[in-house]
Scaffold this motif. Structure first.
Motif, PDB file in Angstrom:
ATOM      1  N   ALA A  24       0.809  -1.219   0.016  1.00 32.66           N
ATOM      2  CA  ALA A  24       0.019   0.098   0.085  1.00 32.66           C
ATOM      3  C   ALA A  24       0.776   1.375   0.089  1.00 32.66           C
ATOM      4  N   GLY A  25       2.000   1.179   0.625  1.00 34.45           N
ATOM      5  CA  GLY A  25       2.872   2.255   0.741  1.00 34.45           C
ATOM      6  C   GLY A  25       3.424   2.467  -0.504  1.00 34.45           C
ATOM      7  N   VAL A  26       3.833   1.294  -1.362  1.00 35.48           N
ATOM      8  CA  VAL A  26       4.339   1.785  -2.779  1.00 35.48           C
ATOM      9  C   VAL A  26       3.344   2.353  -3.759  1.00 35.48           C
ATOM     10  N   HIS A  27       1.948   1.920  -3.469  1.00 38.50           N
ATOM     11  CA  HIS A  27       0.737   2.121  -4.024  1.00 38.50           C
ATOM     12  C   HIS A  27       0.666   3.670  -4.076  1.00 38.50           C
ATOM     13  N   ILE A  28       0.864   4.364  -2.770  1.00 31.71           N
ATOM     14  CA  ILE A  28       0.695   5.488  -2.546  1.00 31.71           C
ATOM     15  C   ILE A  28       1.831   6.295  -2.989  1.00 31.71           C
ATOM     16  N   LYS A  29       2.890   5.939  -2.906  1.00 29.25           N
ATOM     17  CA  LYS A  29       4.132   6.611  -3.413  1.00 29.25           C
ATOM     18  C   LYS A  29       4.111   6.839  -4.955  1.00 29.25           C
ATOM     19  N   LEU A  30       3.600   5.691  -5.782  1.00 28.21           N
ATOM     20  CA  LEU A  30       3.259   5.662  -7.041  1.00 28.21           C
ATOM     21  C   LEU A  30       2.338   6.771  -7.678  1.00 28.21           C
ATOM     22  N   THR A  31       1.267   6.882  -6.879  1.00 31.60           N
ATOM     23  CA  THR A  31       0.204   7.840  -6.971  1.00 31.60           C
ATOM     24  C   THR A  31       0.644   9.207  -6.778  1.00 31.60           C
ATOM     25  N   LEU A  32       1.112   9.555  -5.797  1.00 30.08           N
ATOM     26  CA  LEU A  32       1.453  10.868  -5.356  1.00 30.08           C
ATOM     27  C   LEU A  32       2.743  11.237  -5.906  1.00 30.08           C
ATOM     28  N   LEU A  33       3.632  10.531  -6.473  1.00 30.97           N
ATOM     29  CA  LEU A  33       4.672  11.172  -7.520  1.00 30.97           C
ATOM     30  C   LEU A  33       4.128  11.551  -8.666  1.00 30.97           C
ATOM     31  N   ALA A  34       3.241  11.001  -9.256  1.00 30.42           N
ATOM     32  CA  ALA A  34       2.772  11.104 -10.576  1.00 30.42           C
ATOM     33  C   ALA A  34       1.907  12.268 -10.334  1.00 30.42           C
ATOM     34  N   LEU A  35       0.928  12.399  -9.328  1.00 33.77           N
ATOM     35  CA  LEU A  35       0.276  13.449  -9.046  1.00 33.77           C
ATOM     36  C   LEU A  35       0.857  14.812  -8.826  1.00 33.77           C
ATOM     37  N   ILE A  36       1.605  14.598  -8.153  1.00 29.97           N
ATOM     38  CA  ILE A  36       2.606  15.948  -7.753  1.00 29.97           C
ATOM     39  C   ILE A  36       3.314  16.485  -9.028  1.00 29.97           C
ATOM     40  N   ALA A  37       3.781  15.374  -9.932  1.00 30.68           N
ATOM     41  CA  ALA A  37       4.424  16.052 -11.181  1.00 30.68           C
ATOM     42  C   ALA A  37       3.273  16.485 -12.063  1.00 30.68           C
ATOM     43  N   ALA A  38       1.996  15.976 -12.021  1.00 32.32           N
ATOM     44  CA  ALA A  38       1.265  16.461 -13.056  1.00 32.32           C
ATOM     45  C   ALA A  38       0.567  17.771 -12.630  1.00 32.32           C
ATOM     46  N   ILE A  39       0.551  18.108 -11.332  1.00 32.84           N
ATOM     47  CA  ILE A  39       0.210  19.328 -10.706  1.00 32.84           C
ATOM     48  C   ILE A  39       1.213  20.367 -11.204  1.00 32.84           C
ATOM     49  N   VAL A  40       2.371  20.009 -10.857  1.00 32.15           N
ATOM     50  CA  VAL A  40       3.558  21.012 -11.350  1.00 32.15           C
ATOM     51  C   VAL A  40       3.472  21.586 -12.664  1.00 32.15           C
ATOM     52  N   VAL A  41       2.943  20.576 -13.632  1.00 35.21           N
ATOM     53  CA  VAL A  41       3.070  20.592 -15.093  1.00 35.21           C
ATOM     54  C   VAL A  41       1.801  21.472 -15.574  1.00 35.21           C
ATOM     55  N   ALA A  42       0.730  20.664 -15.225  1.00 31.37           N
ATOM     56  CA  ALA A  42      -0.622  21.020 -15.689  1.00 31.37           C
ATOM     57  C   ALA A  42      -1.370  22.306 -15.126  1.00 31.37           C
ATOM     58  N   LEU A  43      -0.954  22.697 -13.911  1.00 27.99           N
ATOM     59  CA  LEU A  43      -1.429  23.757 -13.366  1.00 27.99           C
ATOM     60  C   LEU A  43      -0.923  25.032 -14.093  1.00 27.99           C
ATOM     61  N   PRO A  44       0.434  25.172 -14.015  1.00 30.70           N
ATOM     62  CA  PRO A  44       0.846  26.668 -14.867  1.00 30.70           C
ATOM     63  C   PRO A  44       0.699  26.677 -16.314  1.00 30.70           C
ATOM     64  N   LEU A  45       0.550  25.363 -16.943  1.00 31.94           N
ATOM     65  CA  LEU A  45       0.223  25.319 -18.173  1.00 31.94           C
ATOM     66  C   LEU A  45      -1.300  25.673 -18.597  1.00 31.94           C
ATOM     67  N   GLY A  46      -2.255  25.265 -17.761  1.00 32.84           N
ATOM     68  CA  GLY A  46      -3.662  25.667 -17.673  1.00 32.84           C
ATOM     69  C   GLY A  46      -3.527  27.236 -17.616  1.00 32.84           C
ATOM     70  N   ILE A  47      -2.905  27.715 -16.577  1.00 25.86           N
ATOM     71  CA  ILE A  47      -2.971  29.296 -16.768  1.00 25.86           C
ATOM     72  C   ILE A  47      -2.266  29.947 -17.646  1.00 25.86           C
ATOM     73  N   TYR A  48      -1.253  29.165 -18.351  1.00 24.20           N
ATOM     74  CA  TYR A  48      -0.681  29.870 -19.645  1.00 24.20           C
ATOM     75  C   TYR A  48      -1.608  29.902 -20.957  1.00 24.20           C
ATOM     76  N   LEU A  49      -2.408  28.675 -20.874  1.00 25.87           N
ATOM     77  CA  LEU A  49      -3.326  28.478 -22.019  1.00 25.87           C
ATOM     78  C   LEU A  49      -4.591  29.305 -21.809  1.00 25.87           C
ATOM     79  N   TYR A  50      -4.907  29.822 -20.642  1.00 23.90           N
ATOM     80  CA  TYR A  50      -5.967  30.679 -20.257  1.00 23.90           C
ATOM     81  C   TYR A  50      -5.648  32.100 -20.823  1.00 23.90           C
ATOM     82  N   ARG A  51      -4.428  32.473 -20.733  1.00 26.15           N
ATOM     83  CA  ARG A  51      -3.975  33.915 -21.255  1.00 26.15           C
ATOM     84  C   ARG A  51      -3.897  33.747 -22.725  1.00 26.15           C
ATOM     85  N   TYR A  52      -3.338  32.616 -23.440  1.00 29.63           N
ATOM     86  CA  TYR A  52      -3.078  32.493 -24.761  1.00 29.63           C
ATOM     87  C   TYR A  52      -4.196  31.042 -25.170  1.00 29.63           C
ATOM     88  N   ALA A  53      -5.345  31.674 -25.444  1.00 31.97           N
ATOM     89  CA  ALA A  53      -6.616  30.721 -25.802  1.00 31.97           C
ATOM     90  C   ALA A  53      -6.411  29.756 -26.743  1.00 31.97           C
TER      91      ALA A  53
END
Length: 496
Positions: free
Chosen positions: A300-329
């Motif tokens: 379960a610890g490995v499962h959580i680690k897989l999920t969190l690593l991927a989720l944090i990386a996606a937030i770091v990429v997708a959140l600023p990208l979404g803001i950028y695309l909002y400004r450049y629609a």
């Protein structure tokens, strides 16, 4: 300043360039996700450990394609394979090859090698219940021509292999339209008469247990499937010599008995392999590993680690990208189309595609989960920003706020409920998808599910599925708590 970065990089490159196995370098043993594969891989691992090597077990790999790709790309060093599979599926030959020919072609094409056979021949076969076979007076595969109405349930790999159903059906002129089933579940479907025919391995423990009839391959379609160790040619000579201990030691009956012990006596694959090797005097009489009661929590610890690593990386990429695309629609649609396409790739296919790029284990699994998490976070970020009340935007402009301040103090806070909903969705998707990461040796709760499917063991499947479901609930509660902290009360009421 540059030396701080160049020197570590040089060390990494220098370590990669060392081709030989260091004394303490572990040998990575793979295993396909079926019962016999686990047992034979444990034998390989135990023999190597008895010979002084450190072994990393990379079990629960997908079928032949995934396991072979892992070996070819040096993600593993050895796994058990079958001569018929090597000849027809890996070397793509439409005829049987001798051991010498297989050795020569593997070395020439892939720099890979095989051991001498273990002794038994685990050929493919078609099986049905003896009651049905006696009723229809069926003894051979060619008899199926007379009964096109019989329902066939065929394992997914066998459906597509060169030595599988398509070519078998063409060879015998069969007209059944099979459905795809996981190999372990096919036997249950056979017993419940939802199907009448399925493919089997001739050493399957279920054949004797369920009193099944093996149809004679009367036109000799299948080649021999002698089990061998399939390894990198660069494997140390001592390791190859240790693996040669298995040559000619396992009979068809012995292998079928070991498979049955795993299926019906609920012995672990390691225990079965260890007992056989000790009885055959191939390893020393060492104590059998005790069961680890904390194993579920570790996975379960490995499962959580897989999920969190991927989720944090996606937030770091997708959140600023979404803001950028909002400004450049004008870019938004193209990027959403690309992330949407990634979302449509089947999970197993995406994981398999990661192997040539990142090998097996945690890294390719995290990359695949990251790609799946991008779309919900990116889309919700953009939708949240685009749907902020235009009147409020005008008020912010009238107050003299510049673009950055409007984003910081007005638009992002108002879009936060939608943004968090996207992150929450991505987290739940990742928890479910991470169970499939076991197919590429990433570990986690999916190991129980994959092994349980191979053994047709409902209890083991639930051991993986229930904690995964519980994790999804925990993540939901965590995000509810985050919303209470981050989102103002009036906005929570609005979305509630």
């Amino acid at each position: 300043m540059m030396c701080r970065y160049i020197f570590p990089l040089w060390l990494v490159c220098n370590s990669i360039a060392i081709p030989a196995y260091a004394q303490d370098k572990p040998i990575r043993v793979g295993a396909k996700h079926f019962n016999e594969g686990y047992i034979l891989s444990e034998m390989i691992a135990l023999i190597l450990e008895d010979g002084g090597y450190t072994v990393e077990r990379k079990f629960n790999l997908g079928g032949t394609a995934v396991s072979f790709e892992a070996l070819r790309t040096e993600a593993i060093d050895v796994y058990p394979e079958y001569t018929g599979t090597l000849a027809m599926e890996i070397l793509k030959q439409d005829r049987s090859l001798t051991m010498g020919q297989i050795q020569e072609m593997l070395q020439e094409k892939f720099k890979l090698a095989i051991s001498e056979p273990y002794g038994f021949n685990n050929t493919y076969a078609l099986v049905m219940t003896k009651a049905m076979a006696n009723k229809l007076q069926m003894n051979a595969i060619s008899d199926l021509v007379n009964y096109p109405q019989l329902k066939a349930g065929i394992s997914y790999e066998f459906l597509e292999r060169n030595d599988g159903w398509k070519h078998l059906a063409a060879h015998y002129h069969l007209h059944q339209e099979p459905v795809g089933l996981e190999h372990g579940l096919a036997y249950q479907a056979l017993r419940e008469q939802t199907i009448h025919i399925t493919d089997a391995y001739s050493t399957d423990g279920e054949i004797a247990r369920y009193d099944l009839k093996v149809l004679d391959d009367d036109e000799h379609f299948f080649p021999e499937y002698k089990a061998v160790s399939f390894y990198r040619a660069s494997l140390p000579a001592k390791a190859k010599s240790l693996l040669a201990k298995l040559t000619g030691t396992i009979t068809d009956t012995a292998m079928q008995r070991m498979n049955a012990q795993a299926l019906f006596n609920h012995k672990s694959h390691r225990e079965i392999a260890q007992q056989f090797l000790i009885a055959a005097k191939l390893i020393n009489n060492s104590p059998i590993d005790a069961r680890n009661d904390w194993q579920v929590l570790q996975k379960a610890g490995v499962h959580i680690k897989l999920t969190l690593l991927a989720l944090i990386a996606a937030i770091v990429v997708a959140l600023p990208l979404g803001i950028y695309l909002y400004r450049y629609a004008w870019l938004a649609k193209a990027v959403l189309y690309i992330t949407g396409i990634l979302q449509t790739i089947p999970s197993i296919a995406l994981l398999a595609l990661m192997i040539p790029l990142a090998g097996i284990g945690m890294m390719p699994a995290v990359i695949a989960l990251f790609l799946y998490a991008l779309l919900p976070i990116l889309r919700n970020t953009m939708i949240g920003l685009f749907t902020v009340d235009p009147m409020l935007k005008k008020v912010a402009v009238a107050m003299g706020m510049n673009t950055r301040n409007r984003l910081r103090y007005v638009e992002i806070p108002l879009a936060m409920p939608m943004i968090l909903a996207g992150i929450r969705t991505a987290a739940v998707i990742n928890i479910g998808t991470a169970t499939l990461a076991a197919f590429i040796g990433a570990g986690g709760l999916g190991e129980y599910i994959v092994t349980g499917l191979a053994l047709n063991n409902t209890s083991m499947i639930l051991t993986g599925a229930m904690p995964a479901a519980l994790l999804a609930i925990v993540f939901e509660l965590v995000f509810e708590a985050i919303e209470l902290i981050v989102i103002p009360k009036h906005l929570r009421q609005k979305i509630g």
